[in-house]
Design an enzyme around this catalytic site. Sequence first.
Site, PDB file in Angstrom:
ATOM      1  CG  ASP A 206      -3.212  11.691   6.270  1.00  0.00           C
ATOM      2  OD1 ASP A 206      -4.375  11.290   6.480  1.00  0.00           O
ATOM      3  OD2 ASP A 206      -2.894  12.908   6.236  1.00  0.00           O
ATOM      4  CD  GLU A 232      -7.178   9.609   3.222  1.00  0.00           C
ATOM      5  OE1 GLU A 232      -8.294   9.968   3.630  1.00  0.00           O
ATOM      6  OE2 GLU A 232      -6.205  10.400   3.137  1.00  0.00           O
TER       7      GLU A 232
END
Length: 467
Positions: A206, A232
């Site tokens: 993330d 990400e």
Amino acid sequence: MRSVSFLASLSLLSMPLVGCTAEQVEQPFDEQVGLQLFMWPWESVAKECEFIGDSGIDWVLVSPPQEHITGSAWWTVYQPVSYQLESRLGNREQFENMTKTCADHGVDVIVDAVINHMTAQYSGVGSGGTSFEKFSYPGLYSMDDFHNCQLTYDNSIQNYASAEEVQTCELLGLSDLNTSLPNVQETILGYLNDLISLGAKGFRIDAAKHIAPEDLQPIISKLPEGTVVMLEVIRGAGEPIQPEQYLELGYVWEFDYARNMKSFFVDQVIGYVDSEARYISHAPSERALSFVSNHDTERNGQAINFGDPRYFEIATAMMLAEEYGRPMLLSSYAFIEYDAGPAEVDSKVSPIDCSQVTGPKETYEDKEWICQHRWASTIRMVQFRDKVQGAATTNIYQNETVYGFAREGKGYFITNVSLDQSFDVEVDTSLPDGEYTNLFDDQVYQIQNGKLQVSLPALGAIALVVN
Ligand code: ARE
Ligand code: CA
């Protein structure tokens, strides 16, 4: 092949980060279709894995499992309080049972790892009962373990044009871990290894854009061989930090893929028609994850979402038919408010039952689980993808709102994204002559001399595959 041996070569990871191109990276796995099960509790994932595995879906991405701040907004899970697996989605035992059950059905569990930051709260008590302060997490981190960027008035990221700000200031006011420190890297690695010991096959990192690649490298390179890493790093026009800087660490989601897919439906023009040019701004296919939407873009307007179920269905099919990247499906719940979490009882997300779903509905109630992955056309297209694997994209057809293409000799896909106009088309499919059943609606079509002749209605789609 079921077990993912991505980044299998550790020697690869010891290569210098500069001067190495994506081509140098081994590609040990073939087409693999993933599915983001956004905010699905572990017990429901475990139950669903039989269907998922039988459908030919290879991996699921689950929401962050660690202890988090409390509250009803879905995004509490993106504010870690500790690395105990005590969350609104389930506990440690349920997590382990999920990975085991899914593995039994040939499905790998990829875990959303929130390692850039902790919380934005001054102080509080987490979902597992841990008391914390914004810069103090018992047994894990204290003040010195966080960045203190002092580049903006409140230490939070204001300007994405500054790489230093993006990577050392606070994303959304979340206390930013100083990921350059060996002890912080060690603690993060401990968490990831714990998840692996419980059966996780890999990670979504993330907010990877907010962690310098050189901070991630020492962590990722120490993960067991075969761990899958997906990063990400949202592509932002003109930003100094781009997905390409992370390709040696793993896969990246290509956000422009989702954005372009939306603009195809909304503007009704396919950006680039030529099969190479179509992905011209994208990360190299062998490093990319394609997607129609994820949990952020279904909320922020950048992608198609459940509000247009027919778009979602066709776009998903088109993604599965296209050669580019490795596709990730999304299965999520409807919402009216951005913040709204799924239905809960006693701060635990209620069980999900998709067993009655076979296709899209016209509209959805607030908090209703959409079960997109149960749509018959989607599952058939997962199988289409398997069958056309390796076949080149040929016979591209584009006229008005109609776009079609073949996977040479193996499959054919065509859609008309107009909302009100039908088109008569005669297209070269590259398929052997014979009878074919449309994977969308079971209608039978004849291919003669390789050609398909059809009147394609508004929002019509046809997918044919050689069995
Ligand atoms: C919530 C509130 C905020 C509040 C914060 C702290 O919504 O108002 O300031 O809490 O109290 C998720 C939610 C957020 C939520 C957060 C924390 O989406 O709403 O904040 O959890 O609970 C950038 C990052 C990218 C990030 C997006 C959201 O680069 O990594 O912002 N995406 C991931 C997840 C999110 C998650 C987080 C990170 C945090 O997928 O779901 O946030 O863990 C341009 C740039 C992008 C930038 C984008 C949006 O496009 O190119 O890089 O993305 O703008 O700013
Ligand atoms: Ca950071």
